[in-house]
Design a protein around this motif. Structure first.
Motif: not given
Lengths: 1189, 136
Positions: A103-107, A144-148, A92-96
């Motif tokens: 960006x890292x999460x998205x990639x 996040x949901x949209x990204x995924x 959750x740290x990375x997400x928020x």
């Protein structure tokens, strides 16, 4: 089944890949694995590793002509490498976190999506909540949901604050992952299914592969029905390509098809069995077996086919054994499959399949051996196995070649493949595999109590052991099997097994066993059969070959050669030589249950049942043999239980073998002209023996000596109880009797009873008629020596109830054993010298019991005698058997000599000597009125009533019931407890009665007593009559015995009497005789004994014999305690004994009639005055006359 | 083809062919008969039924059984893998009557092997006709 890879053996397991947050992986993995159904995890620590999920290059190329039907690692791939779902874990740290982190999460998510999309792998995103941080903001989550590009429910947050939170999160993750996996497998299945439906495949091979895949995907979803359907489709499609496909060289092609078929079959069977459809499974297996049974393939690799067949059976057996399915018990039998073929019980039994697996494996072994022996290039085989490995397709093999750095698979030619297969085949020890399979089958059959099936398995096992040279094991198993076949009489089977056993013992160097088995075989009831084996059956028969008469004869001559030491037998393989040496002579024991009874049977029958000691006892010894050729016996030793009787029969044709063996003990040797036992013909020999010892003489055994080193010890059998020869009894052959006399053949026994020597002693029981109850009956016993001296003699005396045959006073009589209750008693024994006491000496036995006596007899010289007297007393009349037996030793020395016995018995009657009776009478012409007599009915069982103070008369009689005269000693009445004078007076009326009267048999003795009761009592004891008597010993009154012997008292208890006061007593006074025409007076006295006035009526009846004066009829009053006298004058009108006129007196007060007894109211009337010559009598008469006057 | 017919009495037997293997098969089939006779409920056959049906299939043969009232067992081993039950029943019926005739011979000792020539001929006729009827 174990050789199948695990992914094939077990149902497929879904695979989920976890990416990111490696610290949670183990928790999640453990949880998912414990789910039902379990889910495997492929954990990737970080997103850089996701490339493993992408489709490899090789797989993408998979489009053209397939190189095989199924890929070997496809199942494994889906278990370990190709996940259905990827769960991306982000902290959750990375997400928020800051934009860089986001960006890292998205990639990472993008990269993952790219990989996943190519393979339709489902994606779920998990945001892992840290312990101390707040929740991720709503916006970020949506982003996040949209990204995924996933549904909102596949995005979840993983909370691990508390254990309940953690559990909740895991639950959610688990259910989502399971759902996604299910979707994935369904989609994949559907995709492949469309290919099948559209028939968009280039070859049948692909069709099979697609069907297989659909089935596996269905299995992932636990959709067993669909899985089964597609497995069956695949199986059917595979069946079609047999013979049509040319993709591979023929041999390898068939191998591949069979391998695939095996897999498909395995899958289908597993599903059926786990679904409890056992009948369908068996039917499926049957069809599988039938379809492939004939596909044996190229001749050089037939062994591969058998190996494959064996594996099918083995695997099915294991499946059947491990499956929970049970035989449906309620369905109606006979069980049938869908196509109406009957099923048998054995097909439900794994043992059946194990057995067949073993059978096919054996077949494989044979073919492999054949193939190996055919191919000469052994070295080539060795080398060809190198570098050949299973290729990527199921059932294919390839050679791995190194080309530079790369390894290249090169297809094999059929020839190369055959060499490879041979090399592989050589590596395995098939025999042990076969034994293991048979053992399983054997155990299973044994548990089912299917003994014959089990023994067939153990027979097969033994053959396998035999073929690998484990003769010990083989022999043990064969022995067990042979005993069953022997018991059930299966000659052909027994022959075969014995053939193996014979060979085993030969290899093991056991001469004795070898001879035993050989003899048994030679004596088997086989008379027909070709000697020549038909080539078809070659290999089926054991080392003994086909059962036939020539074979039996060959075996016979071989074994007799060895037995006679003529030839040794060297076994071909081992270095064991079978021969009989003087150091190790052979001795065979044949008992009643030995299988060798067919080879040698000895029967012994004594001609008689009993014999005298020292006399010749004849018996017939008969020998029979079923061996195919005559057996020559050198000598026969006959052994008895009395070793002195043993003797030897030697053949006259042969010289005695060795003097030492025969004449060593000085035993008897007789010769017989011929000692040859011909097949199925009794050799009968009749001899006699003499036994000095009494008792049982039994023939124990007959030992036949054949040659110097060989003996057969046959236990002797009685013809009467001899069993038939176990196997020959079914045969249609001539049966003869062991003895010439047919009766003896049915009743003859191998033992005889030798009597004791006759006693030369007379035992005399001097009986003197019947015994009398009460007396001490003396019975003289005399022992007279007539030819033997009597040493340590012992006399046994037994008294036995003659009717019951039991000992007297035994508990059977239901009486307490005491001296009183014994009816007959042995009181003692008196010695002739009068010494009744036992002498004090150790040798002297002196034991007397109630019915048993034992006493020792002193030494009696030759011709001498000894006697004693038995004293026996009878308490009750009873016949008794007296047994007397004398045991003695005829000589004084030597305790070995048996005792001689002389017996004597005698029946003695015990009789009652005296019968005592009694009678009460009224006083003469006097009648007291007894009230109790009036009141009570006359027939009631009332005791006698006597009047108080009146004299009554008691007559006691004693009758001699015996047949001997008795002498009366005394007779008296004894009062029991009361003093005589007080209660009543009993007096002997006639004192002049002389004692010591002689009573002849049947005579009665009477004695008269007068009784005056003094006490008013309803039951006055009258005492006991004591009658003392003794046997009258005739003239010899002075003999000792008579003086010493006291009289025997016979007692008779008199009954109690009732005594009462008579109120009135009537008495008649009248002369005893009168003279015709002369009147006389007669008075009737009525005495009133009461305190009252008694009114008395009297009536006198007229009589023709008398003229009467006086009142006939009146009533008078009698004053208290006084007497009234009625007087009558009578004139007799007739002479002789006349009845006086009858007077009846009636007491009014008691309404009781009293009359005098008729017998007493008579008078004798002389016709004229009598004139008597004899003086004293005349005087007496005149006296009477005067009284009368 | 019928390869073997066995009569297994209380202890005796006669056979048409004496290959060792058939002996084994016949011997083992006695176990199946025993089980059927001892557990009539399980097999569902009624007590009065003499025909025991297919006993067990071996790799190459089928074994059928028949039990007379006097507990004499007839065992048929055939290589026909597709045999109609009625044929086997019929065969056994005829064979049974032949057997009864053979043992009724006054010269036959009960318990001994049947040595009658006529019986052998009759049996071979029945065996041959079995093949024919099933072919039709």
């Amino acid at each position: 089944m174990e050789e199948y890879p695990e992914e094939l053996r077990t149902p497929p397991v879904s695979l989920v890949s976890l990416v990111g947050c490696p610290e949670l992986h183990s928790t999640i993995s453990t949880y998912l694995h414990s789910e039902q159904p379990p889910i495997n995890t492929l954990a990737l620590p970080d997103f850089s590793k996701i490339s493993v999920l992408s489709r490899s290059k090789k797989e993408t190329l998979d489009s053209g002509q397939p190189g095989g039907i199924l890929k070997r690692d496809w199942l494994l791939k889906h278990r370990t490498r190709s996940p259905a779902v990827v769960a991306a874990l982000f902290g959750s740290d990375d997400v928020s976190g800051d934009p860089a982190q986001w960006l890292q999460v998205c990639t990472e998510l993008e990269n993952l999506k790219a990989v996943v999309r190519g393979r339709n792998i489902k994606l779920t995103v998990v945001v892992v909540q840290s312990f101390d941080k707040d929740e991720v903001s709503e916006d970020r989550m949506i982003a996040l949901r949209k990204r995924a590009e996933i549904d909102s429910k596949y995005l979840l947050t993983f909370v691990q604050k508390s254990s309940s939170d953690l559990k909740h999160s895991l639950n959610r993750l688990g259910s989502i992952v399971a759902e996604l996996a299910n979707t994935y497998y369904r989609d994949e299945g559907r995709r492949v299914k469309t290919c099948i439906e559209k028939k968009s495949f280039s070859s049948v091979d692909l069709n099979i592969r697609y069907c297989f895949k659909v089935a596996v995907y269905a299995e992932f979803r636990r959709d067993w029905g669909e899985a089964l359907r597609f497995y069956e489709d695949a199986y059917r499609a595979l069946r079609e390509i047999i013979g049509t496909s040319t993709r591979l060289p023929a041999i390898q092609r068939l191998v591949e098809i069979k391998s695939v078929a095996e897999q498909l079959h395995f899958k289908a069977s597993t599903i059926l069995l786990h679904g409890g459809k056992i009948i369908e499974a068996i039917a499926w297996f049957r069809q599988h077996h039938a379809a492939y049974k004939k596909l044996i393939g190229a001749p050089e690799v037939i062994f591969l086919h058998w190996e494959w067949m064996s594996r099918q059976f083995l695997v099915f057996a294991e499946l059947l054994e491990t499956s929970s399915a049970v035989i449906p018990s309620n369905t109606s039998l006979p069980l049938v499959t869908k196509d109406n073929k009957p099923l048998t019980e054995s097909e439900f039994n794994p043992a059946y399949y194990y057995q067949l697996a073993a059978h096919y494996l054996r077949e494989k072994k044979c073919c492999l051996e054949l193939a190996l022996s055919a191919s000469e290039a052994v070295a080539e085989i060795e080398s060809s196995a190198d570098s050949v490995i299973p290729s990527v397709y199921v059932g294919q093999f390839a050679r791995l070649l190194e080309q530079g750095d790369a390894l290249v698979m090169q297809n094999l030619t059929d020839a190369e493949y055959v060499l490879y297969a041979l090399a592989e085949g050589k590596r395995f020890q098939d025999s042990f595999e076969i034994i293991a399979l048979l053992k399983k089958s054997f155990e299973s059959y044994s548990n089912l109590k299917a003994q014959r099936m089990a023994s067939y398995c153990s027979c097969q096992m033994a053959r396998e052991y035999f073929s690998v040279g484990k003769f010990d094991n083989a022999k043990e198993l064969f022995d067990g099997v042979a005993s069953l076949y022997r018991k059930e009489g299966w000659t052909t089977l027994l022959w075969d097994v014995l053939g193996y056993l014979r060979e085993c013992s030969k290899r093991l160097g056991s001469v004795k066993d070898f001879i035993e088995y050989s003899l048994e075989m030679a004596a088997l009831p086989i008379s027909s059969g070709d000697e020549v084996q038909s080539p078809i059956h070659k290999g089926e028969y054991g080392p003994a070959g086909c059962a036939s008469l020539p074979q039996r004869e060959r075996i016979y001559s071989e074994v007799f050669g060895i037995m006679k030491g003529e030839s040794g037998l060297t076994s071909n393989e081992g270095n064991v030589t079978l021969n009989v040496t003087p150091e190790r002579p052979i001795r065979l024991e044949i008992d009643l249950v030995s299988p060798l009874r067919v080879a040698f049977l000895a029967s012994v029958a004594f001609h008689d049942q009993v014999a005298k000691p020292g006399a010749s006892i004849f018996f017939t010894l008969s020998l029979i043999s079923q061996l195919p050729q005559p057996v020559e016996i050198d000598q026969l030793e006959v052994k008895f239980n009395q070793s002195e009787c043993n003797f030897t029969i030697a053949s006259a044709q042969k010289a005695p073998i060795s003097a030492t063996s025969i004449g060593k003990t000085g035993a008897r040797v007789v010769t017989a002209p011929v000692l040859t036992v011909v097949t199925n013909k009794w050799l009968r020999l009749t001899y006699d023996v003499t036994s000095e010892l009494s008792g049982k003489l039994e023939c124990k055994s007959v030992i036949a000596r054949l040659g110097p080193l060989f003996t057969i010890c046959c236990q002797a059998e009685s013809p009467a109880s001899m069993n038939d020869l176990p196997l020959w009894k079914f045969e249609d052959h001539v049966e003869t009797f062991p003895t010439r006399d047919p009766a003896l053949a049915f009743s003859g026994q191998k033992f005889i009873q030798v009597d004791e020597p006759d006693p030369q002693v007379d035992l005399v029981l001097g009986a003197s008629g019947p015994a009398l109850v009460g007396e001490r009956f003396m019975l003289p016993v005399t022992i007279v020596s007539k030819g033997h001296e009597i040493h340590s003699g012992e006399l046994k005396i037994n008294l036995v109830d003659a009717r019951r045959g039991a000992a007297l006073g035994s508990p059977r009589e239901m009486e307490p054993i005491s001296t009183d209750s014994l009816h007959v008693e042995l009181l003692g024994v008196s010695r002739p010298d009068g010494d009744d006491e036992p002498q004090t000496g150790q040798d002297n036995i002196w034991k007397i019991q109630h019915s048993f006596g034992l006493l020792s007899v002193p030494f009696v010289n030759l011709g001498g005698s000894w006697s004693c007297k038995l004293e026996i007393k009878w308490h009750r009349p009873k016949p008794v058997m007296l047994y007397v037996s004398l045991g003695y030793l005829p000589t004084s020395n030597g305790s070995t000599i048996q005792k001689v016995h002389a017996h004597k018995s005698l029946q003695i009657e015990g009789k009652t000597a005296i019968m005592i009776g009694h009678r009460f009478m009224l006083p003469f012409r006097r009648n007291p009125l007894l009230l109790s007599k009036i009141k009570v009915a006359p027939n009631s069982n009332q005791s006698t009533t006597l009047a108080l103070n009146e004299t009554s008369i008691l007559i006691v009689s004693a009758k001699n019931c015996t047949e001997v005269p008795l002498r009366l000693v005394s007779m008296s009445i004894e009062m029991d407890e009361n003093d005589i004078g007080k209660s009543c007076t009993v007096r002997q009326r006639d004192e002049s009665q002389k004692d010591h009267a002689l009573l002849v048999p049947g005579e009665e003795f009477r004695k008269v007593f007068s009784v005056i009761p003094k006490i008013h009592s309803p039951n006055l004891a009258m005492g006991t009559v004591c009658f003392t008597w003794k046997r009258d010993s005739g003239l010899d009154k002075q003999s000792d015995s008579n003086i010493t012997e006291a009289g025997i008292i016979t007692r008779h208890k008199l009954p109690d009497v009732n005594v009462e006061m008579a109120p009135l007593v009537v008495s008649l006074e009248c002369p005893p005789h009168t003279i015709l025409g002369i009147p006389f007076t007669c008075y009737v006295k009525i005495q009133n004994q009461t305190e009252f006035l008694q009114e008395v009526k009297y009536l006198i009846a007229d009589s023709q014999s008398f003229l009467l004066s006086g009142s006939h009829n009146d009533m008078v009053s009698v004053l208290p305690k006084s007497e009234h006298i009625l007087g009558y004058k009578l004139v007799p009108l007739a002479s002789g004994s006349q009845q006086l006129p009858r007077i009846t007196v009636t007491a009014v007060r008691y309404s009781a009639e009293l009359s005098l007894p008729q017998a007493t109211s008579t008078v004798f009337v002389f016709p004229s005055e009598p004139h008597f010559k004899m003086g004293n009598l005349k005087e007496k008469v005149t006296e009477i006359v005067t009284t009368g006057a | 083809m019928i390869v073997c017919i066995a009569v297994v009495g209380h202890q005796s037997f006669t056979e048409a062919d004496d290959a060792l293997k058939l002996h084994h098969i016949v011997h083992c089939s006695l176990d199946v008969i025993d089980e059927r006779v001892n557990n009539p409920k399980k097999t569902g056959s009624t007590l009065n039924e003499t025909y025991l049906g297919l006993l067990y299939p071996t790799e190459n043969y089928k074994v059928y059984g028949y039990l007379t009232n006097t507990k004499v067992k007839f065992i048929l081993v055939t290589t026909h893998l597709d045999v109609r039950d009625a044929d086997v029943r019929n065969f056994f019926r005829r064979f049974h009557s032949a057997y009864v005739d053979a043992v009724s011979n006054p010269f036959h000792v009960p318990g001994k092997k049947i040595t009658s020539q006529t019986f052998a001929e009759r049996v071979s006729t029945i065996v041959k006709s079995f093949g024919l009827s099933s072919a039709v």
